[in-house]
Design an enzyme around this catalytic site. Structure first.
Site, PDB file in Angstrom:
ATOM      1  N   GLY A 107      34.894  40.073  38.413  1.00  0.00           N
ATOM      2  CA  GLY A 107      35.206  38.975  39.329  1.00  0.00           C
ATOM      3  C   GLY A 107      34.071  38.777  40.318  1.00  0.00           C
ATOM      4  N   THR A 108      33.529  39.882  40.809  1.00  0.00           N
ATOM      5  CA  THR A 108      32.419  39.809  41.761  1.00  0.00           C
ATOM      6  C   THR A 108      31.242  39.052  41.144  1.00  0.00           C
ATOM      7  OG1 THR A 108      33.097  41.911  42.740  1.00  0.00           O
ATOM      8  CG2 THR A 108      30.811  41.246  43.098  1.00  0.00           C
TER       9      THR A 108
ATOM     10  N   GLN B  15      43.137  37.071  43.205  1.00  0.00           N
ATOM     11  CA  GLN B  15      44.481  37.603  43.473  1.00  0.00           C
ATOM     12  C   GLN B  15      45.573  36.627  43.032  1.00  0.00           C
ATOM     13  OE1 GLN B  15      45.430  40.578  44.419  1.00  0.00           O
ATOM     14  NE2 GLN B  15      43.405  41.392  44.870  1.00  0.00           N
TER      15      GLN B  15
ATOM     16  N   SER C 192      39.463  37.635  37.626  1.00  0.00           N
ATOM     17  CA  SER C 192      39.085  38.978  37.190  1.00  0.00           C
ATOM     18  C   SER C 192      40.240  39.569  36.397  1.00  0.00           C
ATOM     19  CB  SER C 192      38.793  39.827  38.427  1.00  0.00           C
ATOM     20  OG  SER C 192      38.462  41.127  38.041  1.00  0.00           O
TER      21      SER C 192
ATOM     22  N   CYS D   9      36.720  52.758  56.544  1.00  0.00           N
ATOM     23  CA  CYS D   9      36.347  53.955  57.304  1.00  0.00           C
ATOM     24  C   CYS D   9      34.867  53.910  57.644  1.00  0.00           C
ATOM     25  CB  CYS D   9      36.658  55.208  56.502  1.00  0.00           C
ATOM     26  SG  CYS D   9      38.376  55.663  56.696  1.00  0.00           S
TER      27      CYS D   9
END
Ligand code: PLP
Length: 388
Positions: free
Chosen positions: A75-76, A186, A206, A332
């Protein structure tokens, strides 16, 4: 590796298991019908014919012409082909220098437009989103100017599940003669993607998000759209995605897309019921909890929350210890978690933004799985609050 029994998988927005019928459809294309679709001999022609059949299937589902389908390596990659392709074509044609997008896009779009700004000098406007993560089509209209070459707004958000008004945004773009790309990664199998009905010029999918294999994507390119592909090499995919084509992957994507569309209405109704029970249960049983994303215009399988003062990643780790797989939107960084950029764009303050939890349902989930979450989650949040 085998997973311990009674694990509950609630991370279908990250990826989905491959549907058994997709595995079956792909099986002949590994070692039996293994030819290179560019070869002229019988092995190659068999592969080429499977590839064109897959393209036809995908085109039938999406309601477009097969020549408008480009198979990609993810997909990217489909998104990069769309964005770099339009940017280079605009450069080549001496047309415009401006791109409009939103602050809640997946990094595949967000980081690519940043590169277009840094490396090619494109001007980028990110239109704001409301508290649910929705773009106002009027803001898109106001941002577009004669130098605008592309608008890119996702169909549905991966982190908070909010569905955008792509019909209205597409109309705004068409009326102004600006290309419209949507990251529908999505959305496939979850909202209708009827390309005859929406003014979209480029749309990325994707396979692994709708029970197909990983490492294969699709870009729909409306006929007449100029692209200068960022990957150079052979003539595969009409030169738009050079490189030997992943035939098993293309067959898998097309089969998964067809199945997802066939099952969409019934499966979304079932998932929506489970999702609503989950949302209601979490909000009722956990103080200082908040549903993130739109309460109505959201993906049928998607529930996402913020819990004041609790780190989402800690919740994810604790849920995993209880056999439940979920995910968190916060990234993070050194020195602790960064608040999610999506929640920040939606106006949530940082003490809420680090506490995001995403639970995304799929084929194998049922009421028992929702009950397991409702049993485990309140205690986890309470313990983490007490220890923090
Ligand atoms: N766009 C959205 C909205 C996504 O959710 C994802 C995957 O998480 C991507 C793009 C990237 O897709 P892929 O994993 O196929 O590269």
């Amino acid at each position: 590796m085998t997973l311990p029994e009674r694990r509950v998988y609630l991370d279908h927005s990250a990826t989905t298991p491959v549907h058994p019928r997709v595995v079956e459809a792909m099986a002949p294309y590994w070692s039996e019908c293994f030819g290179n679709s560019a070869s002229s001999h019988t092995f190659g022609q068999a592969a080429a014919s499977a590839l064109e059949q897959a393209r036809q299937t995908a085109a039938d589902v999406l309601g477009c012409h097969p020549s408008e389908i480009v198979f990609t390596g993810s997909g990217t990659e489909a998104i990069n082909l769309a964005l770099w392709g339009v940017a280079w074509a605009a450069r080549q044609g001496g047309r415009g220098n401006h791109i409009v997008t939103a602050p809640v896009e997946h990094h595949a779009v967000g980081r690519t437009v940043d590169q277009l700004r840094e490396l090619l000098g494109f001007e980028v406007t990110r239109v704001p989103v409301d508290g649910y993560g929705r773009v106002d089509p009027h803001d898109v209209a106001a941002a577009v100017h004669p130098g605008t070459v592309l608008v890119s707004v996702m169909a549905a958000n991966n982190e908070v599940g909010t569905v955008q008004r792509i019909f209205r945004i597409g109309r705004v773009c068409r009326e102004r003669g600006v290309l419209f790309h949507t990251d529908a990664i999505q959305a496939a199998g979850r909202i209708p993607l009827e390309l005859g009905e929406v003014d979209v010029d480029l749309l990325a999918l994707s396979a692994h998000k709708f029970y197909g294999p990983k490492g294969v994507g699709l870009l729909y390119v409306r006929r007449g759209t100029s692209l200068v592909p960022p990957i150079t090499g052979g003539a595969q995919e009409r030169g738009r995605r050079p490189g030997t084509v992943n035939i098993a992957g293309a067959v898998g994507l097309a089969t998964a897309l067809r199945l997802a569309e066939e099952e969409r209405v019934a499966e979304c109704a079932r998932l929506r019921r489970l999702r609503d029970g989950l949302i209601e249960g979490v909000l009722e049983s956990i103080p200082d909890s908040h549903l993130t994303g739109h309460p109505v215009h959201r993906l049928a399988n998607h529930a996402s929350f913020a819990f004041r003062g609790v780190e989402g990643e800690s919740i994810v780790l604790n849920l995993d210890l209880e056999g439940i797989a979920a995910s968190s939107g916060a990234a993070c960084a050194d020195g602790g978690p960064d608040p999610s950029f999506v929640l920040t764009a939606m106006g949530l303050s940082p003490d809420w933004g680090i506490g995001s939890l995403r639970l995304t349902l799929g084929h194998d989930n049922d009421e028992d799985d929702v009950a397991r979450v409702l049993e485990a989650l309140p205690g986890i949040v309470e313990r983490l609050r007490a220890s923090g």
